[in-house]
Design a protein around this motif. Structure first.
Motif, PDB file in Angstrom:
ATOM      1  N   PHE A   1      11.363  -1.375   3.182  1.00 21.84           N
ATOM      2  CA  PHE A   1      11.846  -2.220   4.277  1.00 21.84           C
ATOM      3  C   PHE A   1      10.794  -3.222   4.733  1.00 21.84           C
ATOM      4  O   PHE A   1      11.105  -4.415   4.866  1.00 21.84           O
ATOM      5  CB  PHE A   1      12.353  -1.366   5.447  1.00 21.84           C
ATOM      6  N   PRO A   2       9.531  -2.821   4.985  1.00 21.49           N
ATOM      7  CA  PRO A   2       8.550  -3.835   5.382  1.00 21.49           C
ATOM      8  C   PRO A   2       8.310  -4.885   4.298  1.00 21.49           C
ATOM      9  O   PRO A   2       8.078  -6.050   4.619  1.00 21.49           O
ATOM     10  CB  PRO A   2       7.273  -3.053   5.668  1.00 21.49           C
ATOM     11  N   LEU A   3       8.395  -4.491   3.030  1.00 21.38           N
ATOM     12  CA  LEU A   3       8.226  -5.466   1.955  1.00 21.38           C
ATOM     13  C   LEU A   3       9.356  -6.490   1.975  1.00 21.38           C
ATOM     14  O   LEU A   3       9.112  -7.700   1.925  1.00 21.38           O
ATOM     15  CB  LEU A   3       8.172  -4.768   0.589  1.00 21.38           C
ATOM     16  N   MET A   4      10.588  -6.020   2.060  1.00 21.11           N
ATOM     17  CA  MET A   4      11.732  -6.937   2.088  1.00 21.11           C
ATOM     18  C   MET A   4      11.708  -7.802   3.349  1.00 21.11           C
ATOM     19  O   MET A   4      11.989  -9.000   3.295  1.00 21.11           O
ATOM     20  CB  MET A   4      13.057  -6.166   2.018  1.00 21.11           C
ATOM     21  N   LEU A   5      11.369  -7.202   4.480  1.00 16.12           N
ATOM     22  CA  LEU A   5      11.271  -7.963   5.726  1.00 16.12           C
ATOM     23  C   LEU A   5      10.199  -9.039   5.606  1.00 16.12           C
ATOM     24  O   LEU A   5      10.411 -10.188   6.017  1.00 16.12           O
ATOM     25  CB  LEU A   5      10.950  -7.027   6.893  1.00 16.12           C
ATOM     26  N   GLY A   6       9.065  -8.703   5.025  1.00 15.92           N
ATOM     27  CA  GLY A   6       7.996  -9.676   4.842  1.00 15.92           C
ATOM     28  C   GLY A   6       8.402 -10.813   3.926  1.00 15.92           C
ATOM     29  O   GLY A   6       8.103 -11.981   4.194  1.00 15.92           O
TER      30      GLY A   6
ATOM     31  N   ASN B   1       0.821  -1.216   0.000  1.00 16.80           N
ATOM     32  CA  ASN B   1       0.000   0.000   0.000  1.00 16.80           C
ATOM     33  C   ASN B   1       0.850   1.260   0.000  1.00 16.80           C
ATOM     34  O   ASN B   1       0.332   2.351  -0.194  1.00 16.80           O
ATOM     35  CB  ASN B   1      -0.938   0.018   1.205  1.00 16.80           C
ATOM     36  N   TYR B   2       2.145   1.120   0.284  1.00 15.44           N
ATOM     37  CA  TYR B   2       3.054   2.260   0.331  1.00 15.44           C
ATOM     38  C   TYR B   2       3.936   2.287  -0.913  1.00 15.44           C
ATOM     39  O   TYR B   2       4.088   1.287  -1.611  1.00 15.44           O
ATOM     40  CB  TYR B   2       3.950   2.188   1.579  1.00 15.44           C
ATOM     41  N   ASN B   3       4.557   3.429  -1.151  1.00 16.93           N
ATOM     42  CA  ASN B   3       5.509   3.556  -2.246  1.00 16.93           C
ATOM     43  C   ASN B   3       6.754   2.756  -1.878  1.00 16.93           C
ATOM     44  O   ASN B   3       7.407   3.031  -0.882  1.00 16.93           O
ATOM     45  CB  ASN B   3       5.850   5.031  -2.463  1.00 16.93           C
ATOM     46  N   VAL B   4       7.088   1.752  -2.692  1.00 21.30           N
ATOM     47  CA  VAL B   4       8.228   0.886  -2.408  1.00 21.30           C
ATOM     48  C   VAL B   4       9.525   1.540  -2.845  1.00 21.30           C
ATOM     49  O   VAL B   4      10.526   1.497  -2.143  1.00 21.30           O
ATOM     50  CB  VAL B   4       8.038  -0.501  -3.067  1.00 21.30           C
ATOM     51  N   GLY B   5       9.541   2.138  -4.025  1.00 18.75           N
ATOM     52  CA  GLY B   5      10.754   2.759  -4.534  1.00 18.75           C
ATOM     53  C   GLY B   5      11.706   1.709  -5.094  1.00 18.75           C
ATOM     54  O   GLY B   5      11.303   0.610  -5.463  1.00 18.75           O
TER      55      GLY B   5
ATOM     56  N   PRO C   1       8.842   4.326   1.734  1.00 21.21           N
ATOM     57  CA  PRO C   1       8.437   3.856   3.060  1.00 21.21           C
ATOM     58  C   PRO C   1       7.987   2.396   3.085  1.00 21.21           C
ATOM     59  O   PRO C   1       7.979   1.775   4.133  1.00 21.21           O
ATOM     60  CB  PRO C   1       7.280   4.790   3.432  1.00 21.21           C
ATOM     61  N   GLY C   2       7.664   1.817   1.945  1.00 25.15           N
ATOM     62  CA  GLY C   2       7.231   0.429   1.920  1.00 25.15           C
ATOM     63  C   GLY C   2       8.339  -0.558   1.613  1.00 25.15           C
ATOM     64  O   GLY C   2       8.128  -1.774   1.665  1.00 25.15           O
TER      65      GLY C   2
END
Length: 162
Positions: A42-47, A28-32, A39-40
């Protein structure tokens, strides 16, 4: 395939579910990109890493033989209740409860309350050891969050700090 270790299988399943949840929430956040992380990122990679590790643990649980199948035991309700209660109490101590007129008690009192209640979850309780631990945690938290990170939240109860 049979599950040869229930403990490992269900812990891997938990890691996978939490990892997928984090990755899904991060979408839901901009991953970049790797060079310009949003902002998305780190949580994406962590997940993704957490879900991958969970998959590895589940695979191991279905391949590696164990003597008794490592059955999942009974739920430890007492520790579960004390740990969750300690965290809820910490939140109330930091923010207060304006709906019932309870003012914020601050970081230091919150950490002491958290430590004392959480330590009741263990096998043994020795108040002197718990108070020393709480004091060390309170000083460390004050230094890390207030002095170094400059976070703005109440450190002391309002009736002391004013």
């Amino acid at each position: 395939m049979n599950i040869k270790s229930q403990k490992d299988f269900f812990s891997g399943l938990m890691f996978t579910v939490v990892g997928v949840g984090f990755a899904w929430g991060a979408s839901n956040y901009n991953v970049g990109t790797g060079a310009r992380m949003g902002p998305g990122y780190f949580p994406l990679m962590l997940g993704i890493v957490l879900a991958f590790l969970g998959g590895l643990i589940m695979f191991k649980a279905m391949v590696v033989e164990t003597e008794d199948g490592e059955k999942v035991g009974k739920w430890a309700w007492k520790p579960l209740a004390f740990i969750i209660g300690a965290n809820l109490l910490f939140g109330v101590m930091i923010g207060g409860l304006p709906s019932i007129g309870l003012p914020p008690m601050g970081l230091i009192a919150g950490i002491f309350a958290l430590t004392i209640v959480a330590s009741l979850a263990g096998e043994r309780f020795k108040l002197s050891e718990v108070l020393v631990l709480a004091a060390v945690l309170a000083v460390g938290s004050y230094l890390a969050f207030v002095m170094l990170l400059k976070l703005q939240f109440p450190v002391w109860p309002t009736f002391i700090a004013g």
